[in-house]
Design a protein around this motif. Structure first.
Motif, mmCIF file in Angstrom:
data_model
loop_
_atom_site.group_PDB
_atom_site.id
_atom_site.type_symbol
_atom_site.label_atom_id
_atom_site.label_comp_id
_atom_site.label_asym_id
_atom_site.label_seq_id
_atom_site.Cartn_x
_atom_site.Cartn_y
_atom_site.Cartn_z
ATOM 1 N N VAL A 60 3.933 12.477 5.713
ATOM 2 C CA VAL A 60 4.339 13.536 4.782
ATOM 3 C C VAL A 60 3.289 13.753 3.688
ATOM 4 O O VAL A 60 2.850 14.888 3.468
ATOM 5 C CB VAL A 60 5.734 13.258 4.168
ATOM 6 N N PRO A 61 2.835 12.703 2.981
ATOM 7 C CA PRO A 61 1.781 12.914 1.972
ATOM 8 C C PRO A 61 0.477 13.437 2.589
ATOM 9 O O PRO A 61 -0.208 14.259 1.980
ATOM 10 C CB PRO A 61 1.577 11.514 1.370
ATOM 11 N N PHE A 62 0.145 12.953 3.802
ATOM 12 C CA PHE A 62 -1.078 13.407 4.473
ATOM 13 C C PHE A 62 -1.021 14.910 4.736
ATOM 14 O O PHE A 62 -1.967 15.645 4.445
ATOM 15 C CB PHE A 62 -1.259 12.645 5.792
ATOM 16 N N LEU A 63 0.104 15.379 5.282
ATOM 17 C CA LEU A 63 0.248 16.799 5.610
ATOM 18 C C LEU A 63 0.326 17.653 4.352
ATOM 19 O O LEU A 63 -0.298 18.714 4.266
ATOM 20 C CB LEU A 63 1.502 17.016 6.469
ATOM 21 N N PRO B 299 11.800 12.574 -7.716
ATOM 22 C CA PRO B 299 10.659 11.800 -8.228
ATOM 23 C C PRO B 299 11.069 10.505 -8.905
ATOM 24 O O PRO B 299 10.416 9.474 -8.743
ATOM 25 C CB PRO B 299 10.001 12.766 -9.230
ATOM 26 N N VAL B 300 12.179 10.538 -9.655
ATOM 27 C CA VAL B 300 12.664 9.324 -10.320
ATOM 28 C C VAL B 300 13.117 8.305 -9.280
ATOM 29 O O VAL B 300 12.824 7.110 -9.378
ATOM 30 C CB VAL B 300 13.823 9.663 -11.285
ATOM 31 N N LEU B 301 13.838 8.792 -8.264
ATOM 32 C CA LEU B 301 14.295 7.907 -7.196
ATOM 33 C C LEU B 301 13.128 7.278 -6.451
ATOM 34 O O LEU B 301 13.168 6.109 -6.077
ATOM 35 C CB LEU B 301 15.180 8.690 -6.216
ATOM 36 N N LYS B 302 12.080 8.069 -6.240
ATOM 37 C CA LYS B 302 10.898 7.547 -5.555
ATOM 38 C C LYS B 302 10.246 6.432 -6.363
ATOM 39 O O LYS B 302 9.747 5.449 -5.809
ATOM 40 C CB LYS B 302 9.892 8.674 -5.296
ATOM 41 N N LYS B 303 10.242 6.580 -7.689
ATOM 42 C CA LYS B 303 9.672 5.534 -8.545
ATOM 43 C C LYS B 303 10.448 4.232 -8.387
ATOM 44 O O LYS B 303 9.862 3.160 -8.222
ATOM 45 C CB LYS B 303 9.689 5.985 -10.009
ATOM 46 N N VAL C 66 0.835 -1.209 0.000
ATOM 47 C CA VAL C 66 0.000 0.000 0.000
ATOM 48 C C VAL C 66 0.872 1.262 0.000
ATOM 49 O O VAL C 66 0.605 2.221 -0.730
ATOM 50 C CB VAL C 66 -0.957 0.007 1.211
ATOM 51 N N LEU C 67 1.940 1.255 0.817
ATOM 52 C CA LEU C 67 2.833 2.418 0.884
ATOM 53 C C LEU C 67 3.572 2.639 -0.431
ATOM 54 O O LEU C 67 3.803 3.781 -0.837
ATOM 55 C CB LEU C 67 3.843 2.245 2.023
ATOM 56 N N MET D 72 3.308 5.904 -2.635
ATOM 57 C CA MET D 72 4.498 6.669 -3.012
ATOM 58 C C MET D 72 4.480 6.999 -4.502
ATOM 59 O O MET D 72 4.824 8.111 -4.919
ATOM 60 C CB MET D 72 5.759 5.880 -2.662
ATOM 61 N N LEU D 73 4.042 6.048 -5.315
ATOM 62 C CA LEU D 73 3.937 6.292 -6.755
ATOM 63 C C LEU D 73 2.886 7.356 -7.058
ATOM 64 O O LEU D 73 3.105 8.248 -7.884
ATOM 65 C CB LEU D 73 3.575 4.989 -7.487
ATOM 66 N N LEU D 74 1.743 7.273 -6.382
ATOM 67 C CA LEU D 74 0.658 8.236 -6.618
ATOM 68 C C LEU D 74 1.015 9.630 -6.125
ATOM 69 O O LEU D 74 0.612 10.629 -6.722
ATOM 70 C CB LEU D 74 -0.626 7.755 -5.929
#
Length: 263
Positions: free
Chosen positions: A165-168, A244-248, A119-120, A124-126
């Motif tokens: 972090v995404p929530f905030l 962003p690339v690293l996150k992918k 799920v995480l 992270m992708l979204l």
């Protein structure tokens, strides 16, 4: 514990430190599966391996998130409203997570971890493309959200940055303050969850030597010593590499970890 195993744990700590500085995560998503593989090599029975991996992971996050939180506090990157109302929830949720982990049968814990990681990874992708924002919810709802973040984070042995972090940021908190506030909350989640695991583990017989409840101290020391040194490297890389690339890539890697846990 052999020198080879200590070296592997120290290497793990170095990688975790870089990722913490680079992606703003505590490293639990890597530490838990790695410890689940390495701890049995230290002679730890399989029946305790998952609980000890979760507890030790949370303990290492106290060090990485704690140093990050201090830096963010000095820089003024912490939103007071967030800390004031999210903190009570994450403390309660983090402590309850250790209760839930103790109740779930040992053979199912890796599956629960795998689902959370999957799920995480998707989240992270979204989050890379998501730009929608809302205002922060009221104090009561923020406390409840904090409880959910703390519960899931403790159950997965993570600091919660992947959730908070995404929530905030989604609720209108600018990114640097979202990361700064999350680091403070992540440190508190880790402390709360760790204390819960120590409490539950203290009543368990036949735990290995050098354990504090479910926390395995040699692994904690080996990982923490190197992770503290490499967080600065990750922070420097974050200014030079396309995050962003690293996150992918990291999200795809997390999906692989989730698949190995679930299959």
């Amino acid at each position: 514990m052999s020198y080879e195993l200590i070296g592997l744990l120290a290497g793990l700590g170095a990688i975790v430190g870089v990722l913490a500085g680079l992606l703003g995560i505590g490293g639990g998503l890597l530490v838990v599966p790695a410890l689940l593989f390495l701890l049995p090599k230290a002679g730890i029975p399989q029946e305790f391996a998952m609980q000890m991996a979760l507890a030790t992971s949370l303990s290492t996050i106290i060090v990485t998130s704690g140093s990050s939180a201090i830096n963010h506090l000095k820089l003024g990157n912490v939103e007071i409203f967030v800390v004031k109302w999210l903190m009570p929830g994450v403390v309660i949720g983090g402590f309850l997570g250790s209760f839930v982990a103790d109740v779930i049968p040992a053979q199912y814990l890796p599956k629960v971890f795998g689902v959370i990681v999957l799920v995480l990874a998707l989240q992270m992708l979204l989050s890379i493309r998501s730009k929608s924002q809302k205002s922060m919810p009221g104090s009561a709802k923020t406390v409840l959200c904090g409880g959910g973040i703390g519960l899931v984070s403790s159950l997965a042995g993570i600091g919660g940055g992947s959730l908070s972090v995404p929530f905030l940021n989604h609720h209108g908190v600018e990114m640097r303050k979202a990361v700064g506030s999350s680091s403070v909350c992540g440190c508190v989640i880790a402390i709360s969850g760790m204390l819960g695991f120590i409490w539950h583990g203290s009543s368990v017989d036949d735990l290995p030597a050098y354990s504090l409840g479910y926390v395995y101290l040699p692994a904690l020391i080996a990982i923490s010593c190197t992770s503290v040194l490499t967080t600065r490297v990750g922070a420097k890389l974050a200014t030079q590499l396309p995050t962003p690339v690293l996150k992918k890539f990291f999200a795809v890697f997390l999906m692989f970890i989730a698949a190995t846990m679930l299959l």
